[in-house]
Structure formats: C-alpha cells, structure tokens
Design an enzyme around this catalytic site. Sequence first.
Site, PDB file in Angstrom:
ATOM      1  N   GLU A   1      -7.422   5.601  -6.021  1.00  0.00           N
ATOM      2  CA  GLU A   1      -5.995   5.856  -6.191  1.00  0.00           C
ATOM      3  C   GLU A   1      -5.647   6.430  -7.555  1.00  0.00           C
ATOM      4  O   GLU A   1      -6.211   6.044  -8.569  1.00  0.00           O
ATOM      5  CB  GLU A   1      -5.201   4.568  -5.978  1.00  0.00           C
ATOM      6  CG  GLU A   1      -5.327   4.048  -4.561  1.00  0.00           C
ATOM      7  CD  GLU A   1      -4.350   2.961  -4.216  1.00  0.00           C
ATOM      8  OE1 GLU A   1      -3.984   2.872  -3.031  1.00  0.00           O
ATOM      9  OE2 GLU A   1      -3.948   2.191  -5.108  1.00  0.00           O
TER      10      GLU A   1
ATOM     11  N   CYS B   1       2.802  -2.700  -3.589  1.00  0.00           N
ATOM     12  CA  CYS B   1       2.048  -1.473  -3.809  1.00  0.00           C
ATOM     13  C   CYS B   1       1.994  -0.702  -2.497  1.00  0.00           C
ATOM     14  O   CYS B   1       2.069  -1.288  -1.417  1.00  0.00           O
ATOM     15  CB  CYS B   1       0.653  -1.753  -4.339  1.00  0.00           C
ATOM     16  SG  CYS B   1      -0.268  -2.980  -3.407  1.00  0.00           S
TER      17      CYS B   1
END
Length: 179
Positions: A110, A62
């Site tokens: 996010e 990620c």
Amino acid sequence: MTIMIPAWVNGTLTPVEKLEAHVKGLRHKAVSVFVLNGDAVLMQQRAMGKYHTPGLWANTCCTHPEWDEAPLDCAMRRLDEEIGVTGLAPQHRHHLEYRADVGGGLTEHEVVDVFVAQAPADLKITPNPDEVMAVSWMPFGALRAEVEATPEKFTPWLRIYLREHGETIFGDLAIVSVP
C-alpha cells in the site's frame, strides 16, 4: 459486488479488483485514520467476516479510495461506514508505503495517506458489524506495549505504523510514551 481500487500495473495507475490486488501483491492506494482523544487511540477489532486479518486489532479505520476519490474524502467516508463517526476533521499526517503478508496468500502493498483526527470525550461511535466486531480506546503507551508483547493480536500494518512511523503519525505522543 466487485470493488475496484487504484493500483499500479506495469507502472500505470489502473482500476483493479480489490482481491486481485491483494492476491498479486500489487502496489495500490490506501487511506488509514487514527482518531485520538488525549493520549488514547480509538482502535477497532476487525470483523470475523473480513477476508484477511479477521479478528485482529487495527487503527480506527482503513480502506482503499475509490478510483477518483480524494484521500480526505475517503477518510471521512470510511469513518462513517466502518465505525459510524461523523463530524471530525481529519488532518493529513503522513504519506508512506509498506508491503506486508496478511495471511492466506494475500499481500498488502500500500501507498497510504495517513490521517489523524482529534475527538471529543463524548464521541458517538456506532460500529458497522460487517466491518468491526469491537472498538476500544487505548492509551498510546499501553497500545505500543501491547503490540510489542502480543504482536499476533494486531494487523501487520498497525505494527509497521507504530514501529517505523510512530513519531511522524503521533508526534509528541509517540516521543513521550517511548519506554
């Protein structure tokens, strides 16, 4: 080296220093990848030098895209940079948003493009020790059970992905392995 990421400031997408985005809890772009082989998920244990969530288990990789970087390009770049994997074809699976405390006064807020890639059994994995301290293939059902039993060993975003977005990300794999 200062890393700038795309974040929203007063409603406008703006380049912001990565640590500042996490200190202020700014909403920002991210990419997450899950590599699968059958029902197994390639997991990584984050390196101890990471400035948040060191030593915790997370999805395959990620990151935050660079300012003008397409999500798929970012996913492929980070597969190589974090775990030394190339040659896969990640498929976009989901677009989601979450907010989570990641410790040390830092917050991840996010907006994430989630990708899934199928891997061959002989996938060559070469983790970058600055990013990853260990990797493990975990059967999806066992992963879900372990996250429920010992959530403190896993990153907040992985727990959110499994709890709130499992079927969308993993499809039939998530449905079949529900206890």
